[in-house]
Design a protein around this motif. Structure first.
Motif, PDB file in Angstrom:
ATOM      1  N   ALA A   1       0.859  -1.185   0.000  1.00 23.24           N
ATOM      2  CA  ALA A   1       0.000   0.000   0.000  1.00 23.24           C
ATOM      3  C   ALA A   1       0.893   1.233   0.000  1.00 23.24           C
ATOM      4  CB  ALA A   1      -0.910   0.013   1.220  1.00 23.24           C
ATOM      5  N   LYS A   2       0.360   2.307  -0.561  1.00 28.32           N
ATOM      6  CA  LYS A   2       1.057   3.588  -0.497  1.00 28.32           C
ATOM      7  C   LYS A   2       0.117   4.610   0.116  1.00 28.32           C
ATOM      8  CE  LYS A   2       3.631   7.135  -2.925  1.00 28.32           C
ATOM      9  NZ  LYS A   2       3.953   7.812  -4.201  1.00 28.32           N
ATOM     10  N   MET A   3       0.581   5.298   1.141  1.00 30.29           N
ATOM     11  CA  MET A   3      -0.229   6.299   1.830  1.00 30.29           C
ATOM     12  C   MET A   3       0.550   7.591   1.997  1.00 30.29           C
ATOM     13  SD  MET A   3      -0.048   5.056   5.848  1.00 30.29           S
ATOM     14  CE  MET A   3      -0.051   6.710   6.596  1.00 30.29           C
ATOM     15  N   ARG A   4      -0.173   8.670   2.170  1.00 26.86           N
ATOM     16  CA  ARG A   4       0.410   9.919   2.657  1.00 26.86           C
ATOM     17  C   ARG A   4       0.282   9.928   4.184  1.00 26.86           C
ATOM     18  NH1 ARG A   4       1.080  14.745  -0.612  1.00 26.86           N
ATOM     19  NH2 ARG A   4       1.201  14.142  -2.809  1.00 26.86           N
ATOM     20  N   LEU A   5       0.760  10.991   4.787  1.00 25.42           N
ATOM     21  CA  LEU A   5       0.679  11.087   6.245  1.00 25.42           C
ATOM     22  C   LEU A   5      -0.722  11.442   6.721  1.00 25.42           C
ATOM     23  CD1 LEU A   5       4.056  12.891   7.041  1.00 25.42           C
ATOM     24  CD2 LEU A   5       3.504  10.465   7.319  1.00 25.42           C
ATOM     25  N   GLY A   6      -1.603  11.726   5.766  1.00 24.71           N
ATOM     26  CA  GLY A   6      -2.975  12.055   6.112  1.00 24.71           C
ATOM     27  C   GLY A   6      -3.625  12.833   4.992  1.00 24.71           C
TER      28      GLY A   6
ATOM     29  N   LEU B   1       4.668  -1.226   3.124  1.00 21.63           N
ATOM     30  CA  LEU B   1       3.959   0.053   3.134  1.00 21.63           C
ATOM     31  C   LEU B   1       4.905   1.160   2.674  1.00 21.63           C
ATOM     32  CD1 LEU B   1       1.691   2.061   3.916  1.00 21.63           C
ATOM     33  CD2 LEU B   1       2.580   1.976   6.264  1.00 21.63           C
ATOM     34  N   ALA B   2       4.523   1.878   1.619  1.00 20.54           N
ATOM     35  CA  ALA B   2       5.272   3.056   1.180  1.00 20.54           C
ATOM     36  C   ALA B   2       4.592   4.292   1.741  1.00 20.54           C
ATOM     37  CB  ALA B   2       5.330   3.124  -0.341  1.00 20.54           C
ATOM     38  N   VAL B   3       5.379   5.194   2.319  1.00 21.77           N
ATOM     39  CA  VAL B   3       4.824   6.396   2.942  1.00 21.77           C
ATOM     40  C   VAL B   3       5.388   7.635   2.262  1.00 21.77           C
ATOM     41  CG1 VAL B   3       4.525   7.707   5.060  1.00 21.77           C
ATOM     42  CG2 VAL B   3       4.613   5.205   5.154  1.00 21.77           C
ATOM     43  N   HIS B   4       4.501   8.391   1.619  1.00 22.26           N
ATOM     44  CA  HIS B   4       4.871   9.708   1.099  1.00 22.26           C
ATOM     45  C   HIS B   4       4.782  10.665   2.282  1.00 22.26           C
ATOM     46  CE1 HIS B   4       4.656  12.905  -2.218  1.00 22.26           C
ATOM     47  NE2 HIS B   4       4.754  13.542  -1.066  1.00 22.26           N
ATOM     48  N   ALA B   5       5.895  11.284   2.612  1.00 23.48           N
ATOM     49  CA  ALA B   5       6.030  11.988   3.886  1.00 23.48           C
ATOM     50  C   ALA B   5       5.412  13.383   3.906  1.00 23.48           C
ATOM     51  CB  ALA B   5       7.505  12.061   4.273  1.00 23.48           C
ATOM     52  N   ARG B   6       4.195  13.493   3.390  1.00 19.02           N
ATOM     53  CA  ARG B   6       3.417  14.730   3.441  1.00 19.02           C
ATOM     54  C   ARG B   6       1.935  14.367   3.441  1.00 19.02           C
ATOM     55  NH1 ARG B   6       7.611  17.524  -0.548  1.00 19.02           N
ATOM     56  NH2 ARG B   6       7.236  15.635  -1.722  1.00 19.02           N
ATOM     57  N   THR B   7       1.109  15.296   3.911  1.00 20.98           N
ATOM     58  CA  THR B   7      -0.333  15.105   3.815  1.00 20.98           C
ATOM     59  C   THR B   7      -0.805  15.517   2.420  1.00 20.98           C
ATOM     60  OG1 THR B   7      -0.857  17.342   4.553  1.00 20.98           O
ATOM     61  CG2 THR B   7      -0.605  15.659   6.267  1.00 20.98           C
ATOM     62  N   LYS B   8      -2.062  15.196   2.139  1.00 19.26           N
ATOM     63  CA  LYS B   8      -2.641  15.650   0.871  1.00 19.26           C
ATOM     64  C   LYS B   8      -2.643  17.176   0.810  1.00 19.26           C
ATOM     65  CE  LYS B   8      -6.734  16.807  -1.431  1.00 19.26           C
ATOM     66  NZ  LYS B   8      -8.167  17.112  -1.260  1.00 19.26           N
TER      67      LYS B   8
ATOM     68  N   LEU C   1       6.113  -4.411   9.586  1.00 23.48           N
ATOM     69  CA  LEU C   1       6.239  -4.726   8.162  1.00 23.48           C
ATOM     70  C   LEU C   1       7.233  -3.758   7.545  1.00 23.48           C
ATOM     71  CD1 LEU C   1       3.102  -3.555   6.095  1.00 23.48           C
ATOM     72  CD2 LEU C   1       3.954  -2.428   8.112  1.00 23.48           C
ATOM     73  N   PRO C   2       7.828  -4.111   6.413  1.00 24.14           N
ATOM     74  CA  PRO C   2       8.800  -3.213   5.777  1.00 24.14           C
ATOM     75  C   PRO C   2       8.138  -1.902   5.345  1.00 24.14           C
ATOM     76  CG  PRO C   2       8.976  -5.440   4.891  1.00 24.14           C
ATOM     77  CD  PRO C   2       7.733  -5.413   5.714  1.00 24.14           C
ATOM     78  N   VAL C   3       8.829  -0.793   5.622  1.00 28.04           N
ATOM     79  CA  VAL C   3       8.325   0.528   5.258  1.00 28.04           C
ATOM     80  C   VAL C   3       9.267   1.155   4.230  1.00 28.04           C
ATOM     81  CG1 VAL C   3       7.794   2.850   6.088  1.00 28.04           C
ATOM     82  CG2 VAL C   3       7.148   0.857   7.459  1.00 28.04           C
ATOM     83  N   VAL C   4       8.676   1.738   3.213  1.00 23.50           N
ATOM     84  CA  VAL C   4       9.420   2.383   2.120  1.00 23.50           C
ATOM     85  C   VAL C   4       9.241   3.898   2.249  1.00 23.50           C
ATOM     86  CG1 VAL C   4       9.653   2.597  -0.385  1.00 23.50           C
ATOM     87  CG2 VAL C   4       8.997   0.385   0.636  1.00 23.50           C
ATOM     88  N   ALA C   5      10.341   4.638   2.215  1.00 22.61           N
ATOM     89  CA  ALA C   5      10.288   6.095   2.349  1.00 22.61           C
ATOM     90  C   ALA C   5      10.150   6.756   0.983  1.00 22.61           C
ATOM     91  CB  ALA C   5      11.544   6.608   3.041  1.00 22.61           C
TER      92      ALA C   5
END
Length: 313
Positions: free
Chosen positions: A138-143, A165-172, A194-198
């Motif tokens: 899954a890929k998510m933003r911080l919110g 889980l890939a995390v884009h380090a900003r909110t929408k 679980l593995p986290v992708v930056a």
């Protein structure tokens, strides 16, 4: 350590994935999102988005391409994930990060982060629908509007059985405005099993180093940085191996632009060709002054034949 080519709607299409993976350094790619709403789509739709499905789910140079789905109905997403896996996708990715207003209005992308329980349902349904050997990410933003539910969403994804889980380090709401909050990725990485992708604001080797140090992640997803500097992944890999490599100069980049023009002229309607070329040149301006000069030269051109002449000049 791995480098992932990020999904960028309207930018990182099949042709761009092919060209960038030819350069080297990219470990896998994620497609632009396949939008699903009320039914399981026919195979031709999957293959149009990801022609790599004709090649075992890999680019011509052998780089795996994960299929990304976007939607809000768990059962419909599960059915399409099952179809994608059956067609040969090496993995299924779920989009909880798209900031586009048209997508969000249809209850897709980053707006789903306001409802962690639905995020959980979606991931769980997809994980149960595809074979155990098919990774689900899954890929998510911080919110959506703020970061108040960042941890809850990350837990929802992990507890539903996602493999990474890939995390884009900003909110929408923050969009693509610097900085990227890599420290939040570190908090998420420490909290979930679980593995986290930056992901976010990696433009060069120095950014890559800082992102790894702050986030603690070994795998980094790069989007705009690779569009602006096609050999960025290769340069990073050489640095990690403590080997010297010269970055591409403009004369080395230009043939890729010409190849891209030739390919998209064949694959898309002529009226869209000039927009795609100008879009890439606008990204390349960050690294190459020549791209800005060329952009100014072609910005009023609409005919592909005239674009080709300008590139050859």
């Amino acid at each position: 350590m791995k480098i992932v080519l990020a999904p960028m709607e309207g930018v990182v299409d099949y042709t761009m994935r092919d060209l960038l993976t030819q350069v080297g350094g990219i470990d896998h790619c994620v497609t632009e999102f396949l939008r699903v709403s009320d039914r399981v789509l026919p195979a031709k739709v999957f293959r149009r988005l990801s022609p790599e499905l004709h090649n075992g789910g890999k680019t011509p140079s052998g780089t795996p391409v994960i299929l990304q789905l976007l939607g809000s109905d768990p059962s419909v997403l599960a059915g399409n994930a099952r179809k994608g896996a059956k067609l040969g996708a090496p993995g299924i990715d779920l989009n909880f990060g798209c900031p586009a207003k048209t997508v969000n209005r249809s209850k897709g992308g980053a707006v789903l982060l306001d409802t962690p329980e639905l995020v959980h349902e979606i991931v769980k349904a997809v994980r149960e629908a595809v074979p155990a050997e098919t990774p689900v990410s899954a890929k998510m933003r911080l919110g959506n509007k703020d970061k108040s539910l960042a941890m809850e969403n990350a837990h929802a994804i992990a507890e539903a059985g996602a493999d990474s889980l890939a995390v884009h380090a900003r909110t929408k709401l923050e969009g693509y405005k610097p900085p990227a909050h890599w420290e939040w990725i570190a908090r998420i990485r420490e909290a979930v099993d679980l593995p986290v992708v930056a992901n976010g604001e990696v433009w060069n080797w120095q950014d890559f180093q800082r992102c790894r140090e702050v986030s603690g992640c070994d795998t980094i997803m790069i989007g705009r940085g690779l569009i602006a500097k096609p050999d960025l992944a290769k340069v990073i890999k050489y640095h990690l191996a403590d080997e010297e490599v010269s970055s591409y100069n403009w004369s080395q980049v230009l043939p890729f632009i010409e190849a891209y023009l030739n390919r998209i002229e064949r694959d898309i309607a002529p009226k869209y060709v000039h927009g795609r070329i100008k879009q890439w040149l606008s990204h390349l301006q960050r690294e190459y002054q020549e791209a800005e000069v060329l952009f100014q030269k072609v910005k009023k051109i609409k005919e592909p034949s005239e674009l080709r002449l300008a590139l050859q000049d």
